[in-house]
Every structure is written in structure tokens, then in C-alpha cells.
Design an enzyme around this catalytic site. Structure first.
Site, PDB file in Angstrom:
ATOM      1  N   GLY A 159       0.843  -1.193   0.000  1.00  0.00           N
ATOM      2  CA  GLY A 159       0.000   0.000   0.000  1.00  0.00           C
ATOM      3  C   GLY A 159       0.876   1.241   0.000  1.00  0.00           C
ATOM      4  O   GLY A 159       1.990   1.251  -0.541  1.00  0.00           O
ATOM      5  N   THR A 160       0.399   2.293   0.649  1.00  0.00           N
ATOM      6  CA  THR A 160       1.126   3.562   0.671  1.00  0.00           C
ATOM      7  C   THR A 160       2.509   3.414   1.294  1.00  0.00           C
ATOM      8  O   THR A 160       3.510   3.873   0.742  1.00  0.00           O
ATOM      9  CB  THR A 160       0.319   4.613   1.461  1.00  0.00           C
ATOM     10  N   GLY A 164       4.194   0.455   2.012  1.00  0.00           N
ATOM     11  CA  GLY A 164       4.984  -0.555   1.304  1.00  0.00           C
ATOM     12  C   GLY A 164       5.597  -0.011   0.025  1.00  0.00           C
ATOM     13  O   GLY A 164       6.777  -0.269  -0.277  1.00  0.00           O
ATOM     14  N   ILE A 205       8.476  10.481  12.720  1.00  0.00           N
ATOM     15  CA  ILE A 205       9.228  10.966  13.881  1.00  0.00           C
ATOM     16  C   ILE A 205       9.920   9.776  14.559  1.00  0.00           C
ATOM     17  O   ILE A 205       9.245   8.844  14.994  1.00  0.00           O
ATOM     18  CB  ILE A 205       8.304  11.667  14.905  1.00  0.00           C
ATOM     19  N   LYS A 263      -1.116   4.096  20.117  1.00  0.00           N
ATOM     20  CA  LYS A 263       0.213   4.724  20.090  1.00  0.00           C
ATOM     21  C   LYS A 263       0.671   5.101  21.499  1.00  0.00           C
ATOM     22  O   LYS A 263       1.851   4.960  21.832  1.00  0.00           O
ATOM     23  CB  LYS A 263       0.188   5.953  19.177  1.00  0.00           C
TER      24      LYS A 263
END
Length: 427
Positions: free
Chosen positions: A12-13, A15, A136, A205
Site C-alpha cells: 500500500g502507501t 509498502g 518521527i 500509540k
């Protein structure tokens, strides 16, 4: 130069960004690691869909066993997302003595400890820098740069979707619904945005950040989670008049020998560094006993920023392979945490109430606050409609227990309703 073969699971984005960066930055990677990284196999759901974007010398397959059972593949990169079947796939990869790099925050937050033990048993690396805050490099920074310091608090904006929406509400006076629609048009929000706007993504997260910062695992059910779905434009506007910006913050802080963690909207002073983080960007503020407050800012999502964190992990694993130091846990810090006393969790609060526009209503609330041993620092009253008033209070510091009791008592009034109760961050 010796080659190290990689299996990529997901295209996807992120990968696609990994594939692009390995191709474009091979010279620098080889210079740093002394090895040439080769993507040998890519696993996708639909081979025909991706055939044109993958070079002919790369095996494109829909069978993950082509990575698991290939003895030539040393590093597997999982960027497919979700808990299932990713958990079983990573387990199988580790048991096949593959080193695993993943960006899967949901999985690591839920089953990271279990997977880390499997990795250690197989002398394999399991690393996941990209699981938190995209581009980050916050996790490795906590491991390395805060190794000798005691972290007192970690807080921040760790979801780009919600930050974009709140930025538009503040800067353009858009309603929540209009800002969400624009975020979806720009690709910052999914068609079903629940995971982001309800605060679940940010909570995963914060669980990972807490593990690294405090050495303690906080269960999802032990974290108070409040999203941004119910934030009204009038509260964003009123907060600005008070000198604050509303942000969805994850906060994890030491309270005695325990850890308090929460994801919720917070009023942040306009001159606070976190108030200046706009649109889809993220920022994490780490407070150390020795170093004080430090801020880490950057893109929280996107193909190339997240791929950069994934590639950083691949390079780190490659160095470990070269040095023969694989199998060490990404986060070695372990510390027992005790249950906290919520009477010690203290913040000022922004309270938005709607009440009948008749004498004595504000007195009811002030009497309640007096009975609780709490007080107000600011009060603003405006007209809500022909028969009701909207009253905004900012309290002096009060505990979570006091706030809970206040909510319960206000709910007993027929003529008063509490529409919002948000923490206020102090400089």
C-alpha cells in the site's frame, strides 16, 4: 558486496514507499551497513493489480509462505496492518528465524510483549519504530537518548486526522462535520473514520509510548478514551477567547508509583508548543527528570515519512546481522506499575453547560463545586436559545474523582446538562 534479501508483506502507501526508498537510497544504505539490500519477494492480495509497479526480478505473490519458507530471506517487513492475520504471520516469520520490521501499532499495542518473547526465543529482531508518529523517530530516541533519565511524562498529538480536523475548526470556523468531510476528500481520513476520531488510533500509540517511557504495559481498557466527534464549533471558538486551542492529546504521566494515561480533547494554551502543531502533523513532548521538556515534531503519517522509519529499522536490523547482535528486545526497560489514586490526578477543567435561563441555576453548580472543595477561575454566560443559557466555566485544579462526582450530580438536575468537560493544560 554481500546481499541481504528482504520480503515485503503489503504494497500500500507505506509498502510502496519502502520499495521506492530502498531503490533510490541503495548507495547510502550500502555505505552505512556494508551490505546491499535486495527486495526479493513482495506479498500482496491482488497480484495483477500491482504487477506493473514491481520489477520483473522481484517475486510478486499472494502467498505469504513464499517469504516464511524462503531460507534466503533474512528480513521480513510487515506493512499490511490490522491484528489478524498479521499476528499469526509475524509469529510464523519469527519462528522461521526471520527478523521482522513492522509499522503495525494495533498489533504491537495489543500483543507486542508476546511477539517480543517469540522473537527473543528465536534470536530474531522485532522492531517497530514506524508504529508511532510516522516519520518521527520517537521510540528509538526514548530507548537511546533517555536511557539514563527518568521520564516523568509523555504527551502529544499522535493522530494526524484529528489534528487536521481541529485545525480547520479553529482556523476556518468549520463545523466538525465539514472539517471531517474535507479531511476525507484529501485522504487524511478514511471513509469510516471511527478509529481516528474516536481516539482509538491515538490510544494504541500511547500504549506503545508508555511501554518505552515507563517500562509498563497499560491495557486498553485501563485508559480513558474520548474522541473529537462531539466537539462543537462554539467550544473551539470559546476556548480561543480564553486563550486556548483544543487538541486531541494523548497523555501518560507518573502518579506516585503508577501511570495515568488518557486520550481526550484538551485545552492547550495558545503559546504552548503543542498549540502550534497544525493540520496532519504530529508532535510528542517527553519530559525527563534531568533534561526537562523536549519536543519531537514531524509528519505523523504518509507513505515516504513512515517508510523512512521502516527503512531506519531495516538498517538497524542489518547492522545487528553484520555484528551478530540480533535477538535483543527493541525495548528492554521493564518496570512494575502500581494502581493509581485518581484523587492525585489533578487538572483544571473547561466545563460547558446548558441550563434554563432562570435565576438560581448557576448557584446550583457553584454550590456543588463548594461541596466538592473545588472552585472556578472564569465564568462566561451566553444565550443558547430563547429559554436556555450556555454557561462556560474554567475551574481551578480538581481531581478526576471530583470531576466524576460533579458529572454524576449535574446529571440529576432536570434543568442543567453538561455538554463538555475537557482538561486544561497549564504552561
Amino acid at each position: 558486496m554481500e546481499k541481504i534479501n528482504i520480503g515485503l508483506i503489503g504494497l500500500g502507501t507505506v509498502g510502496s514507499g519502502v520499495l521506492e526508498m530502498i531503490s533510490n537510497n541503495q548507495d547510502k544504505i550500502s555505505n552505512i551497513t556494508g551490505r546491499e539490500l535486495i527486495i526479493k519477494t513482495i506479498v500482496v492480495r491482488n497480484v495483477a493489480k500491482h504487477r506493473e509497479e514491481v520489477a520483473d526480478d522481484i517475486l510478486l505473490t499472494d502467498d505469504v509462505n513464499d517469504v516464511i519458507n524462503d531460507p534466503d530471506i533474512k528480513i521480513a517487513v510487515e506493512v499490511m496492518g490490522g491484528i489478524n492475520p498479521a499476528k499469526q504471520i509475524i509469529t510464523d516469520l519469527l519462528n522461521a528465524h526471520k527478523h521482522v520490521v513492522t509499522a503495525n501499532k494495533d498489533l504491537i499495542a495489543s500483543h507486542g510483549d508476546e511477539l517480543a518473547k517469540i522473537a527473543h526465543k528465536n534470536t530474531a529482531d522485532l522492531v517497530y519504530e514506524a508504529s508511532v508518529a510516522g516519520g518521527i523517530p520517537i521510540l528509538r530516541t526514548i530507548v537511546n537518548s533517555f536511557a539514563a533519565d527518568e521520564i516523568l511524562e509523555v504527551k502529544g498529538i499522535v493522530n494526524g486526522t484529528t489534528n487536521y480536523i481541529l485545525t480547520q475548526m479553529q482556523q476556518k470556523s468549520w463545523s466538525y462535520e465539514d472539517a471531517l468531510k474535507k479531511a476525507q476528500e484529501l485522504g487524511f481520513a478514511e471513509s469510516d473514520p471511527t478509529n481516528d476520531v474516536a481516539g482509538i488510533d491515538a490510544t494504541y500509540k500511547m500504549i506503545i509510548l508508555s511501554q518505552f517511557s515507563f517500562g509498563s504495559h497499560i491495557a486498553l481498557e485501563d485508559i480513558n478514551i474520548e474522541g473529537i466527534q462531539n466537539i462543537k464549533l462554539e467550544d473551539v471558538t470559546q476556548a480561543a477567547k480564553f486563550g486556548y486551542t483544543i487538541k486531541l492529546l494523548g497523555i501518560a504521566t507518573r502518579v506516585g508509583n503508577g501511570i495515568f494515561a488518557e486520550v481526550a480533547p484538551v485545552l492547550v494554551p495558545s503559546d504552548h508548543p503543542l498549540a502550534t502543531i497544525h493540520n496532519e502533523n504530529n508532535a510528542v513532548m517527553v519530559t525527563g527528570q534531568a533534561v526537562g521538556e523536549t519536543l519531537f515534531y514531524g509528519p505523523g503519517a504518509g507513505g515516504l515519512p513512515t517508510a523512512n522509519s521502516v527503512l531506519s529499522d531495516i538498517v538497524s536490523v542489518t547492522k545487528n546481522i553484520v555484528l551478530g547482535t540480533t535477538g535483543n528486545t527493541f525495548n528492554n526497560y521493564q518496570h512494575e506499575s502500581e494502581p493509581i489514586d485518581k484523587s492525585n490526578v489533578i487538572y483544571p477543567y473547561y466545563l460547558s453547560l446548558q441550563m434554563k435561563d432562570i435565576p438560581g441555576q448557576i448557584l446550583k453548580v457553584t454550590k456543588l463545586m463548594t461541596e466538592l472543595g473545588a472552585s472556578f477561575s472564569q465564568i462566561v454566560q451566553t444565550k443558547a436559545n430563547d429559554t436556555e443559557a450556555r454557561v462556560i466555566f474554567i475551574t481551578h485544579s480538581m481531581s478526576k474523582d471530583q470531576l466524576k462526582t460533579l458529572k454524576e450530580e449535574i446529571a440529576k438536575f432536570d434543568s442543567i446538562s453538561l455538554n463538555a468537560a475537557y482538561k486544561v493544560l497549564e504552561n
